[in-house]
Enzyme design. Structure first.
Site, mmCIF file in Angstrom:
data_model
loop_
_atom_site.group_PDB
_atom_site.id
_atom_site.type_symbol
_atom_site.label_atom_id
_atom_site.label_comp_id
_atom_site.label_asym_id
_atom_site.label_seq_id
_atom_site.Cartn_x
_atom_site.Cartn_y
_atom_site.Cartn_z
ATOM 1 N N PHE A 1 -19.464 -12.022 13.166
ATOM 2 C CA PHE A 1 -19.138 -11.910 11.740
ATOM 3 C C PHE A 1 -20.422 -11.861 10.884
ATOM 4 C CE2 PHE A 1 -18.396 -15.109 8.189
ATOM 5 C CZ PHE A 1 -18.120 -14.143 7.227
ATOM 6 N N GLY B 1 -17.835 -11.706 19.352
ATOM 7 C CA GLY B 1 -18.345 -10.533 18.633
ATOM 8 C C GLY B 1 -17.617 -9.269 19.069
ATOM 9 N N ILE C 1 -27.069 -15.731 26.133
ATOM 10 C CA ILE C 1 -28.258 -16.515 25.769
ATOM 11 C C ILE C 1 -28.474 -17.707 26.708
ATOM 12 C CG2 ILE C 1 -28.384 -15.890 23.315
ATOM 13 C CD1 ILE C 1 -27.027 -18.712 22.792
ATOM 14 N N TYR D 1 -19.213 -30.176 17.218
ATOM 15 C CA TYR D 1 -19.938 -28.991 16.724
ATOM 16 C C TYR D 1 -21.163 -29.424 15.912
ATOM 17 C CZ TYR D 1 -20.927 -24.870 13.813
ATOM 18 O OH TYR D 1 -21.546 -23.831 13.164
ATOM 19 N N LYS E 1 -25.081 -28.530 16.890
ATOM 20 C CA LYS E 1 -25.965 -27.831 15.951
ATOM 21 C C LYS E 1 -27.146 -28.728 15.561
ATOM 22 C CE LYS E 1 -25.004 -23.928 14.726
ATOM 23 N NZ LYS E 1 -25.349 -22.683 15.475
#
Ligand code: NAD
Length: 348
Positions: free
Chosen positions: A27, A52, A75, A165, A169
């Site tokens: 997005f 994606g 990744i 989450y 992060k």
């Protein structure tokens, strides 16, 4: 120094020649890729297409992005980040992530795998690959629950996440700090508010798109709690602009990219109802999880002072554009033929 739409002209000697965008088919990433190409940089996308979609890159493909510029890779794998050594970008914009708070609650292991392990893999490759600047995406969830008198939150506020989450992060932010000190990696780590706009879709996507999709699809919207909880909403083109501007600057460390103001879930619902012209009443249900942050807004003074960036799109206008996109998607828009060709090439 002349004044432009973003406040100050970026220093031209820092014009990025090559920019790699991890999560570029997502997005936010797809808006960033198109924006960076407009600025004249060579851009490549690294994405595993878990959330994606190649259709998201339609604008970029029209602007000249080719099959060779789209690297399908993970990744988390050493070979996934090989493109950093091989292609030698001067700037890496790291957006690839597990971005959903509910998914992280359901699968903290998967969340940590992508957001911690994957991020360390990217940072390590950037440090070894001599990347001039890493631009990282983090979230206001790293701050956890913040007292009302400390809102809007400044970048130097203690990091104290309350959800998985937020934890993953936050760990990424701590690793960035270590790579900066230990390996001299220069970074700008953007703390995004709740980003919304066209192309945001999927099960756990942002509240604006969820509400727009439900109202236009004739389904009732469910609001958890009483709807007075607040978030800081920022339109996706403002985020893409912030990243484009940051590419031209030296590292600024942590910087909030948000509107600076709180908007309640009830206000979001009213705005989406007005924009969609559908006037269904929402259903209110108790919160199914205990780790919900009550109120959030981010202080954007640093972004304005160091990057000359500030948001341009009002919430009402952003919601109008998001609802227009949801309407177009529900009507089943045609995908451009060059994108279809790329889609076939990548899936083989
Ligand atoms: N959307 C928001 O409101 C918001 C708020 C704060 C921070 N962020 C952060 O911004 C970034 C982009 O989020 P988004 O909303 O565009 O989400 P998104 O899901 O649309 O984009 C993430 C992209 O990363 C890719 N990806 C996921 N795992 C990968 C892997 N292992 N290897 C390679 N690619 C992988 C996905 O396929 C997708 O294209 C994320 O880092 C997210 O945590 C988003």
């Amino acid at each position: 120094m002349s004044v432009t739409a973003v406040g100050v002209d970026p220093p031209t000697d820092l014009m990025p020649r090559r920019v790699l965008v991890t999560g570029g088919a997502g997005f936010i990433g797809s808006h960033v890729v198109a924006r960076l190409m407009l600025m004249g940089s060579e851009v490549r996308v690294l994405d595993n297409f878990s959330t994606g979609r190649i259709e998201n890159l339609a604008d970029a493909v029209s602007g000249g992005l080719t099959e060779a510029d789209i690297v399908s890779g993970d990744i988390r794998a050493p070979e996934g980040v090989e493109v950093i050594h091989e292609w030698q970008p001067d700037v890496v914009v790291h957006l690839a992530a597990q971005p959903s708070v509910p998914t992280a609650r359901r699968s903290p292991l998967y969340d940590a795998d992508v957001n911690v392990f994957g991020t360390v893999n990217v940072l390590d490759a950037c440090a070894r690959g001599g990347v001039r600047l890493l631009i990282n995406a983090t979230s206001s969830d790293i701050f956890g629950s913040v007292a009302a008198h400390e809102l809007p939150v400044r970048e130097d506020h203690p990091i104290a996440p309350v959800s998985p989450y937020g934890v993953s992060k936050a760990v990424g932010v701590h690793y960035l700090d270590w790579y900066g000190r230990q390996h001299g990696l220069s970074y700008t780590s953007m703390v995004f508010g709740n980003v919304y706009g066209p192309r945001q879709e999927g099960g756990d996507c942002g509240v604006v798109s969820l509400m727009a999709d439900a109202l236009l699809g004739g389904r009732q919207v469910v609001i958890h709690d009483d709807g007075t909880q607040t978030r800081d909403f920022i339109y996706v083109s403002d985020v893409a602009e912030a990243i484009a501007v940051a590419c031209h600057h030296n590292a600024v460390g942590m910087v909030n990219i948000a509107s600076g103001r709180q908007t309640s879930v009830n206000e979001v619902y009213d705005t989406v109802r007005q924009a969609s012209g559908v006037d269904n009443a929402a259903r209110y249900e108790p919160l199914p999880w205990p780790d919900e942050v009550r109120n959030m807004a981010l202080d954007t003074t640093k972004a304005r002072e160091l990057l000359g960036w500030y948001p341009k799109v009002s919430f009402t206008e952003g919601v109008r554009l998001t609802v227009r996109d949801a309407r177009r998607r529900q009507a089943g828009s045609q995908i451009l033929s060059p994108v279809r060709a790329l889609e076939r090439a990548i899936s083989h």
